[in-house]
Design a protein around this motif. Structure first.
Motif, mmCIF file in Angstrom:
data_model
loop_
_atom_site.group_PDB
_atom_site.id
_atom_site.type_symbol
_atom_site.label_atom_id
_atom_site.label_comp_id
_atom_site.label_asym_id
_atom_site.label_seq_id
_atom_site.Cartn_x
_atom_site.Cartn_y
_atom_site.Cartn_z
ATOM 1 N N TRP A 58 32.031 41.415 -31.985
ATOM 2 C CA TRP A 58 31.375 41.861 -30.764
ATOM 3 C C TRP A 58 30.342 40.807 -30.525
ATOM 4 O O TRP A 58 30.023 40.592 -29.280
ATOM 5 N N ALA A 59 29.620 40.265 -31.549
ATOM 6 C CA ALA A 59 28.489 39.577 -31.191
ATOM 7 C C ALA A 59 28.695 37.949 -31.118
ATOM 8 O O ALA A 59 27.514 37.296 -30.750
ATOM 9 N N LYS A 60 29.697 37.511 -31.363
ATOM 10 C CA LYS A 60 30.236 35.950 -31.206
ATOM 11 C C LYS A 60 29.937 35.230 -29.973
ATOM 12 O O LYS A 60 29.206 34.228 -29.953
#
Length: 439
Positions: free
Chosen positions: A435-437
Motif C-alpha cells: 500500500w505504501a509503494k
C-alpha cells in the motif's frame, strides 16, 4: 401479660435473625463455589471507592431524579432503622421509648422529628418509584425480561417499605395523642396525618400504638429475611462488591498464566517440552474460560447477587439498542438463577453438587447473546454498584473459542489469518507494505 409479650418478642427476634444469618451463610457458600481471586491490593483505593460508590451513591446521581429519590429511600430507611435499637430494648425489657431517658427530652424530640421527616421522604420516594415503574413507562423498567417475578419483587419491596413507614407514623401519632404533654412537638408529621386520633380514648390509642409497634417490628424481620429472595440483596452486598471491584483498566483482557507459559515454552529453542513441571509450578487448568458458575470467579458470583436489576447497563448497551438479543442485566440475572439452582441442588443432596446436565452456557445464556456484545464497556461504566457483565461474557466466549472451537465464522477466519499471515487480513506477509509503494 408483659412477660408473655417479652418472651414472644425475644423468640421472634432470635428466629428472625437466625433465619437471616442462615441465608447469609448460604449465599456465602454459593459465592465460594467460584474460583478464588485475590483482590486485596490497593486497599486505600478500595476503601475510597466503596465509600464513594456504595455509601455515597455517587454513580446513582448520574440520573438525577432516580438518584435523588434513591438517596431519600437509602438514607431515610437506614437512619430510621436506628430506631430498631430502641424497639429491641423496649421489646426485651418491657420499657417504652427507652432512648428518651438516655438522650433527654430535647435531643430525643430532635431525634424523632428528624426520623419523621426522613420517613416522609421515604414515602414520597417509594410512591414515585411505584408510579414510575408501573405507569410511567420507563423503557428499561418495562422490558419483557422483568415480567413476572422480577417486577413483582420490585413492587413488593416498595409496598413493604411504604407499609413500614405508615406503621411508623401510626405508632408515633398514637403516642402523641395519647400523651401530648410527654411527646408534644416530637412528631411533626404524624400528628398532622392522624388528627382524628384526638377523638379516641387513651386505651384505644395505646392499642393502636402497640399494634403498629408490633407490625413495624415483625415487618422489619420479614423484610430482612425477604432480602435473600430479592434483588434488594444489594442493600448488603453492594459494599463488598464495590470493595472487591476490578481496579484494572476497563476491558483489559486477563491472560491465562498457563497459556503464557506454554507460548514461552514453544518459543524457547532450549526448552524441553517433555520435561516435568518445576516444583510448585501452576498446573494447566482443566478448562479454559467459563462453561458454568464453577468456572467464574467469586467476585463475578457476588456481582450476580448484587445486581439491582435497574437496567442502566441494558439501556446503554448498543447491541440491545439495535435490537439484538443481548441484555447485560439479563446476563447477571441468568447467572444468579443458575447459581441459585446449583445452591438448591447442593442443599437437596446433603451438601454436595450432583451433576444435573445443565450449564450456564447454552442452557441459560445463549451463544447469540454472547457474540452480540461489542465489548464497549458501556454496561460496566453505567452500573451503580460496579458490576462487570462484560467479564462474564469474556469468560464464556473464551470457553466457546478455546474449548469448543465454536466461534463465529468471521472470527475463525480472522484467527486463521493471524496464525498464517500475522495479520487479520487474508494476504501474504510479503505484500503487507504494498500500500505504501505509490506514496
Amino acid at each position: 401479660m408483659q412477660y408473655i409479650d417479652n418472651a414472644i418478642f425475644l423468640i421472634l427476634l432470635i428466629a428472625g435473625f437466625g433465619l437471616f444469618f442462615k441465608s447469609l451463610k448460604e449465599i456465602y457458600r454459593n459465592i465460594k463455589l467460584g474460583r478464588e481471586i485475590n483482590r486485596t491490593d490497593r486497599r486505600a483505593e478500595r476503601w475510597a471507592i466503596m465509600s464513594r460508590v456504595a455509601l455515597g451513591q455517587s454513580k446513582m446521581v448520574k440520573r438525577p431524579i432516580a438518584g435523588i429519590l434513591h438517596i431519600f429511600v437509602y438514607v431515610g430507611f437506614v437512619i430510621i432503622n436506628i430506631e430498631v435499637l430502641e424497639i429491641i430494648i423496649d421489646g426485651i425489657f418491657g420499657t417504652h421509648r427507652f432512648l428518651q431517658g438516655i438522650l433527654g427530652d430535647s435531643f430525643y424530640g430532635f431525634f424523632t422529628s428528624t426520623l419523621e421527616v426522613l420517613a416522609l421522604l421515604v414515602v414520597i420516594a417509594v410512591v414515585v418509584f411505584f408510579i414510575r415503574r408501573n405507569f410511567y413507562g420507563v423503557k428499561r423498567l418495562t422490558m419483557k425480561e422483568l415480567f413476572g417475578w422480577p417486577k413483582n419483587d420490585a413492587n413488593w419491596i416498595l409496598i413493604i417499605e411504604f407499609a413500614l413507614m405508615v406503621a411508623f407514623f401510626t405508632m408515633n401519632g398514637a403516642d402523641y395523642y395519647a400523651d401530648t404533654n410527654r411527646f408534644g412537638g416530637n412528631f411533626p408529621i404524624s400528628k398532622y396525618i392522624f388528627p382524628f386520633f384526638q377523638n379516641f380514648s387513651v386505651e384505644t390509642l395505646h392499642i393502636i400504638e402497640k399494634s403498629a409497634w408490633w407490625f413495624h417490628f415483625v415487618g422489619i424481620l420479614f423484610f430482612m429475611n425477604y432480602l435473600y429472595y430479592s434483588k434488594h440483596l444489594h442493600i448488603i452486598l453492594a459494599f463488598p462488591n464495590t470493595w472487591f471491584a476490578n481496579l484494572e483498566k476497563k476491558g483489559k483482557f486477563n491472560n491465562l498464566d498457563s497459556v503464557t507459559k506454554e507460548i514461552r515454552l514453544m518459543m524457547d529453542p532450549n526448552a524441553d517440552p517433555y520435561a516435568a513441571p518445576a516444583e510448585g509450578a501452576t498446573e494447566v487448568p482443566s478448562k479454559f474460560g467459563a462453561e458454568d458458575i464453577f468456572d467464574l470467579d467469586q467476585h463475578q458470583l457476588m456481582s450476580a447477587y448484587s445486581c439491582t436489576e435497574c437496567g442502566r447497563c441494558t439501556s446503554v448497551c448498543p447491541a440491545n439498542i439495535t435490537g439484538k438479543k443481548l441484555s447485560p442485566r439479563l446476563i447477571m440475572m441468568k447467572t444468579r438463577d443458575r447459581l441459585e439452582e446449583v445452591g438448591k441442588n447442593i442443599n437437596k443432596n446433603g451438601g454436595k453438587f450432583v451433576e444435573d446436565g445443565k450449564k450456564l452456557v447454552n442452557d441459560y445464556i445463549t451463544k447469540e447473546e454472547l457474540w452480540a456484545c461489542t465489548t464497549c464497556n458501556a454496561c460496566v461504566e453505567a452500573c451503580p454498584v460496579l458490576i462487570d457483565p462484560l467479564s462474564i461474557i469474556f469468560e464464556m466466549r473464551r470457553f466457546l473459542v478455546m474449548e469448543q472451537s465454536a466461534a463465529p465464522q468471521e472470527l475463525n477466519l480472522m484467527m486463521t489469518n493471524v496464525e498464517n499471515n500475522a495479520a487479520p487480513w487474508q494476504y501474504n506477509q510479503a505484500d503487507r507494505l504494498n500500500w505504501a509503494k505509490d506514496n
